[in-house]
Write a protein that holds these residues in place. Sequence first.
Motif, PDB file in Angstrom:
ATOM      1  N   SER A   1       0.747  -1.530  -0.023  1.00  0.00           N
ATOM      2  CA  SER A   1       0.004   0.076   0.058  1.00  0.00           C
ATOM      3  C   SER A   1       0.928   1.283  -0.039  1.00  0.00           C
ATOM      4  CB  SER A   1      -1.003   0.077   1.141  1.00  0.00           C
ATOM      5  OG  SER A   1      -1.783  -1.098   1.134  1.00  0.00           O
ATOM      6  N   ALA A   2       1.881   1.500   0.786  1.00  0.00           N
ATOM      7  CA  ALA A   2       2.637   2.607   0.976  1.00  0.00           C
ATOM      8  C   ALA A   2       3.842   2.472  -0.027  1.00  0.00           C
ATOM      9  CB  ALA A   2       3.305   2.796   2.452  1.00  0.00           C
ATOM     10  N   THR A   3       4.488   1.227  -0.063  1.00  0.00           N
ATOM     11  CA  THR A   3       5.699   0.882  -0.944  1.00  0.00           C
ATOM     12  C   THR A   3       5.451   0.336  -1.966  1.00  0.00           C
ATOM     13  OG1 THR A   3       6.795   1.079   1.367  1.00  0.00           O
ATOM     14  CG2 THR A   3       8.052   0.511  -0.532  1.00  0.00           C
ATOM     15  N   LYS A   4       5.764   0.992  -2.984  1.00  0.00           N
ATOM     16  CA  LYS A   4       5.345   0.308  -4.597  1.00  0.00           C
ATOM     17  C   LYS A   4       6.588   0.523  -5.326  1.00  0.00           C
ATOM     18  CE  LYS A   4       0.703   2.632  -4.238  1.00  0.00           C
ATOM     19  NZ  LYS A   4       0.034   0.993  -4.219  1.00  0.00           N
ATOM     20  N   ASN A   5       7.370  -0.870  -5.318  1.00  0.00           N
ATOM     21  CA  ASN A   5       8.496  -0.855  -5.900  1.00  0.00           C
ATOM     22  C   ASN A   5       8.605  -1.621  -7.379  1.00  0.00           C
ATOM     23  OD1 ASN A   5       9.816  -1.507  -2.742  1.00  0.00           O
ATOM     24  ND2 ASN A   5      10.125   0.318  -3.720  1.00  0.00           N
ATOM     25  N   LEU A   6       7.591  -2.349  -7.516  1.00  0.00           N
ATOM     26  CA  LEU A   6       7.395  -3.241  -8.714  1.00  0.00           C
ATOM     27  C   LEU A   6       7.662  -2.562 -10.162  1.00  0.00           C
ATOM     28  CD1 LEU A   6       5.315  -6.270  -9.165  1.00  0.00           C
ATOM     29  CD2 LEU A   6       5.692  -4.745 -11.093  1.00  0.00           C
TER      30      LEU A   6
ATOM     31  N   SER B   1       7.207   5.807  -1.072  1.00  0.00           N
ATOM     32  CA  SER B   1       8.607   5.244  -0.343  1.00  0.00           C
ATOM     33  C   SER B   1       8.609   5.396   1.017  1.00  0.00           C
ATOM     34  CB  SER B   1       9.700   6.030  -0.955  1.00  0.00           C
ATOM     35  OG  SER B   1      11.007   5.629  -0.518  1.00  0.00           O
ATOM     36  N   LEU B   2       9.494   4.400   1.556  1.00  0.00           N
ATOM     37  CA  LEU B   2       9.573   4.661   3.101  1.00  0.00           C
ATOM     38  C   LEU B   2      10.630   5.423   3.473  1.00  0.00           C
ATOM     39  CD1 LEU B   2       8.401   1.019   4.415  1.00  0.00           C
ATOM     40  CD2 LEU B   2       7.274   2.807   4.086  1.00  0.00           C
TER      41      LEU B   2
ATOM     42  N   ILE C   1       1.355   9.823  -1.108  1.00  0.00           N
ATOM     43  CA  ILE C   1       1.574   8.934   0.221  1.00  0.00           C
ATOM     44  C   ILE C   1       0.226   8.219   0.571  1.00  0.00           C
ATOM     45  CG2 ILE C   1       3.374  10.596   0.797  1.00  0.00           C
ATOM     46  CD1 ILE C   1       1.373  11.444   3.065  1.00  0.00           C
ATOM     47  N   ASP C   2       0.395   7.184   1.435  1.00  0.00           N
ATOM     48  CA  ASP C   2      -0.672   6.587   2.036  1.00  0.00           C
ATOM     49  C   ASP C   2      -0.839   7.328   3.453  1.00  0.00           C
ATOM     50  OD1 ASP C   2      -1.778   4.624   4.013  1.00  0.00           O
ATOM     51  OD2 ASP C   2      -2.024   3.470   2.109  1.00  0.00           O
ATOM     52  N   PRO C   3      -1.782   7.825   3.682  1.00  0.00           N
ATOM     53  CA  PRO C   3      -2.031   8.794   4.924  1.00  0.00           C
ATOM     54  C   PRO C   3      -1.501   7.845   6.135  1.00  0.00           C
ATOM     55  CG  PRO C   3      -3.817   9.017   3.963  1.00  0.00           C
ATOM     56  CD  PRO C   3      -3.018   7.837   3.155  1.00  0.00           C
ATOM     57  N   PHE C   4      -2.004   6.805   6.337  1.00  0.00           N
ATOM     58  CA  PHE C   4      -1.724   5.948   7.505  1.00  0.00           C
ATOM     59  C   PHE C   4      -0.447   5.067   7.572  1.00  0.00           C
ATOM     60  CE2 PHE C   4      -6.112   6.598   6.477  1.00  0.00           C
ATOM     61  CZ  PHE C   4      -6.448   7.532   7.576  1.00  0.00           C
ATOM     62  N   LEU C   5      -0.287   4.393   6.447  1.00  0.00           N
ATOM     63  CA  LEU C   5       0.945   3.634   6.365  1.00  0.00           C
ATOM     64  C   LEU C   5       2.424   4.446   6.125  1.00  0.00           C
ATOM     65  CD1 LEU C   5       0.448   0.437   3.758  1.00  0.00           C
ATOM     66  CD2 LEU C   5       1.506   0.558   6.394  1.00  0.00           C
ATOM     67  N   THR C   6       2.235   5.590   5.568  1.00  0.00           N
ATOM     68  CA  THR C   6       3.413   6.581   5.571  1.00  0.00           C
ATOM     69  C   THR C   6       3.534   6.878   6.815  1.00  0.00           C
ATOM     70  OG1 THR C   6       2.800   6.862   3.123  1.00  0.00           O
ATOM     71  CG2 THR C   6       3.998   8.572   4.575  1.00  0.00           C
ATOM     72  N   LEU C   7       2.678   7.402   7.567  1.00  0.00           N
ATOM     73  CA  LEU C   7       2.638   8.025   8.938  1.00  0.00           C
ATOM     74  C   LEU C   7       3.292   6.772   9.856  1.00  0.00           C
ATOM     75  CD1 LEU C   7       2.116   9.998  11.370  1.00  0.00           C
ATOM     76  CD2 LEU C   7      -0.213   9.089  11.341  1.00  0.00           C
ATOM     77  N   SER C   8       2.777   5.354   9.863  1.00  0.00           N
ATOM     78  CA  SER C   8       3.154   4.678  10.677  1.00  0.00           C
ATOM     79  C   SER C   8       4.617   4.333  10.535  1.00  0.00           C
ATOM     80  CB  SER C   8       2.234   3.161  10.500  1.00  0.00           C
ATOM     81  OG  SER C   8       2.633   2.478   9.179  1.00  0.00           O
ATOM     82  N   PHE C   9       5.182   4.304   9.431  1.00  0.00           N
ATOM     83  CA  PHE C   9       6.812   4.028   9.176  1.00  0.00           C
ATOM     84  C   PHE C   9       7.625   5.107   9.522  1.00  0.00           C
ATOM     85  CE2 PHE C   9       5.002   0.716   6.712  1.00  0.00           C
ATOM     86  CZ  PHE C   9       5.914  -0.615   7.198  1.00  0.00           C
ATOM     87  N   LEU C  10       7.077   6.209   9.802  1.00  0.00           N
ATOM     88  CA  LEU C  10       7.910   7.359  10.264  1.00  0.00           C
ATOM     89  C   LEU C  10       8.487   7.170  11.684  1.00  0.00           C
ATOM     90  CD1 LEU C  10       5.880  10.358   9.060  1.00  0.00           C
ATOM     91  CD2 LEU C  10       7.837   9.367   7.958  1.00  0.00           C
TER      92      LEU C  10
ATOM     93  N   PRO D   1      16.425   4.453   6.108  1.00  0.00           N
ATOM     94  CA  PRO D   1      16.935   5.669   5.941  1.00  0.00           C
ATOM     95  C   PRO D   1      15.989   6.795   5.599  1.00  0.00           C
ATOM     96  CG  PRO D   1      18.149   4.170   4.755  1.00  0.00           C
ATOM     97  CD  PRO D   1      17.047   3.529   5.313  1.00  0.00           C
ATOM     98  N   GLU D   2      16.383   8.177   5.837  1.00  0.00           N
ATOM     99  CA  GLU D   2      17.582   8.731   6.403  1.00  0.00           C
ATOM    100  C   GLU D   2      17.175   9.012   7.779  1.00  0.00           C
ATOM    101  OE1 GLU D   2      19.586  10.730   2.417  1.00  0.00           O
ATOM    102  OE2 GLU D   2      18.640  11.913   3.830  1.00  0.00           O
ATOM    103  N   ILE D   3      15.898   9.555   8.063  1.00  0.00           N
ATOM    104  CA  ILE D   3      15.740  10.089   9.413  1.00  0.00           C
ATOM    105  C   ILE D   3      14.359   9.798   9.919  1.00  0.00           C
ATOM    106  CG2 ILE D   3      15.049  12.159   8.288  1.00  0.00           C
ATOM    107  CD1 ILE D   3      15.973  13.395  10.410  1.00  0.00           C
ATOM    108  N   LYS D   4      14.139   9.316  11.143  1.00  0.00           N
ATOM    109  CA  LYS D   4      12.820   8.959  11.788  1.00  0.00           C
ATOM    110  C   LYS D   4      12.902   9.397  13.106  1.00  0.00           C
ATOM    111  CE  LYS D   4      11.572   6.325   8.142  1.00  0.00           C
ATOM    112  NZ  LYS D   4      12.525   6.555   7.183  1.00  0.00           N
ATOM    113  N   LEU D   5      11.518   9.191  13.828  1.00  0.00           N
ATOM    114  CA  LEU D   5      11.282   9.756  15.101  1.00  0.00           C
ATOM    115  C   LEU D   5      10.815   8.516  15.851  1.00  0.00           C
ATOM    116  CD1 LEU D   5      10.880  12.299  16.979  1.00  0.00           C
ATOM    117  CD2 LEU D   5       8.578  12.204  16.155  1.00  0.00           C
ATOM    118  N   THR D   6      11.382   8.239  17.065  1.00  0.00           N
ATOM    119  CA  THR D   6      10.894   7.357  17.869  1.00  0.00           C
ATOM    120  C   THR D   6      10.337   8.035  19.281  1.00  0.00           C
ATOM    121  OG1 THR D   6      12.839   6.806  19.386  1.00  0.00           O
ATOM    122  CG2 THR D   6      12.946   5.804  17.188  1.00  0.00           C
ATOM    123  N   ASP D   7       9.674   7.248  20.268  1.00  0.00           N
ATOM    124  CA  ASP D   7       9.528   7.780  21.586  1.00  0.00           C
ATOM    125  C   ASP D   7      10.733   8.424  22.277  1.00  0.00           C
ATOM    126  OD1 ASP D   7       9.983   5.119  22.163  1.00  0.00           O
ATOM    127  OD2 ASP D   7       9.989   5.568  23.829  1.00  0.00           O
ATOM    128  N   LYS D   8      12.158   8.212  21.794  1.00  0.00           N
ATOM    129  CA  LYS D   8      13.040   8.788  22.528  1.00  0.00           C
ATOM    130  C   LYS D   8      13.395  10.020  21.781  1.00  0.00           C
ATOM    131  CE  LYS D   8      14.608   4.527  24.751  1.00  0.00           C
ATOM    132  NZ  LYS D   8      15.605   3.611  24.696  1.00  0.00           N
TER     133      LYS D   8
END
Length: 575
Positions: free
Chosen positions: A242-247, A400-401, A539-548, A554-561
């Motif tokens: 749904s979010a990542t389409k590489n084919l 893309s993720l 983007i997919d509003p929910f899958l893209t958000l979930s992979f952030l 890569p290259e940059i993400k956000l965790t609870d820390k």
Amino acid sequence: MYISELIDMSIKNKKPDLVFKNANIINVFTHEIIKGDVAIHDGIVVGIGNYTGEKNIDVNNKYISPGFIDAHVHIESSMLSPKEFAKAIVPRGTTTIIADPHEISNVCGLDGIEYILSSTKNLPLNTYVMLPSCVPSTNFENSGAKLLAKDLEKYINNPRVLGLGEMMNYPGVIYKDKDVMDKLNLARKNKKFIDGHAPCVKGENLNAYILSGIKTDHECSTVEEMLEKLRLGMYIMIREGSATKNLNNLIKGVNNYNAKRILLCTDDKHPDHLLKEGHIDYNVKLAIENGINPITAIQMATINPANCYNLNNLGAIAPGYKADLIIIDDLEEFNIEEVYKDGILIAKEKQPLFKTDKNNFSKVMKTINCSKINENDIQIYFKKEIGEEKVNIITLQPYSLITKKEKEVVEIKNNKFQFNKNKDILKLAVIERHKNTGNIGIGLVKNFKLYNGAIATSISHDSHNIIVVGDNDKDIVNAVNKVIDMDGGIAISSSNQILESLTLNIGGLMSDKDIEYVNYKFEKLMDIAYNKLKVSKDIDPFLTLSFLALPVIPEIKLTDKGLFDVQKFEFIDLI
């Protein structure tokens, strides 16, 4: 003796249970179409040729293909319980999946593995499991569980466990982290398969990664990356989810020589896409549309994954193979008319013909353990009282993720970040929800293009804390607190009102409702996200958000820390 009975059917001493007459049989071994009959007894193919059975079905020159295999999938990403997931994919020709339950395991630990194994046991769908290798995916976030090699030993020799799931902690492999080495050694010692996950890893680091025993990768984003990994002996899974389409991109690198090392997978796919597009059948059709020979495309979805995972009785139509078969009208329209599992009709005209048992969800429910938030909890503070500041931004890329780390100028007032309606810079927050630590990571994201609202969800790969994106603090707080009230799910808030929500009470990831209900609610959420909140169609509003929140892509993400630089593998400041 059982084999004697099958031989009698094969040499026509006795009539088999079922014969498909006048078929165009897709032979994945020799890359050709054979005209003839397919004889089946007790769920096993006993012969190809000219047969008469106790029951005969004239398929009138339609095509018979082996059932499709999804080489890598997370059932949890469908937001459906396993039985409802089966109802969605089996009618589209998928008769086997290789599932990695690391989503539910990051929330519930071994109870998550047990849930997936037990709830798929009696489905008309061959479900094999790869034990989650990264729970948590890294040490840079809080998850609901931690699984070491000694924990996984309980399941390593389960007959439906093929090996170790995607090893996302590629720095842990390359730098020989003890826990990672223990898990790799557990799989190798028990002669089990090891799946990979190595985006942008190349050169000597890739050599070391493969040397550890890892055989597959589904994270290629360019043909060059795919070819390097193929040259070093990996199987490459081309992913179309749904979010990542590489084919469409990666299929350009497939040729007659390397096609046997290519598998198809969905990885993560939402219910609306499953019902509208399909499952692996959609990937096959898309490959054909991109110029791949239809039989080659079918090989990627059948015999290739079967060979890769040593599933010796699956993926082909030949004596001794399971009669997991699909009837296709033609190889251009590629409409799947019927699906047979072990020689029994289980789906017709994209509708399931099977019933499923109810499952016990109790050990994987009530998993939200955190306090509600307020606006003070999600402020971004600066030393200067007023003015501008250049900050690190998470920049999204279409379908893309992989994100980009960029710098943008933001406005400051009263020492705090100020939203600017003329700038596509939104606030992003990750709220720890397993141990009630109070951890909240806060960052900024670009190219989401959301307006006048917020989206929150308890799906955030892979630790599945609550993640939220929004253009104002009131809606951010409102959406997050709705997710907490629901004990997990998705919520959209606008003008401080909840516009729509979907409860996901199984681990905060899946619904215990049927697919029709989940799809109805999810389609409403999608419609609101795109048409009312004006989220980018790229983007997919929910899958893209979930992979952030996934700090291994890569290259940059956000965790609870906090904000995490994946390339440096370290936390960085917003400024």
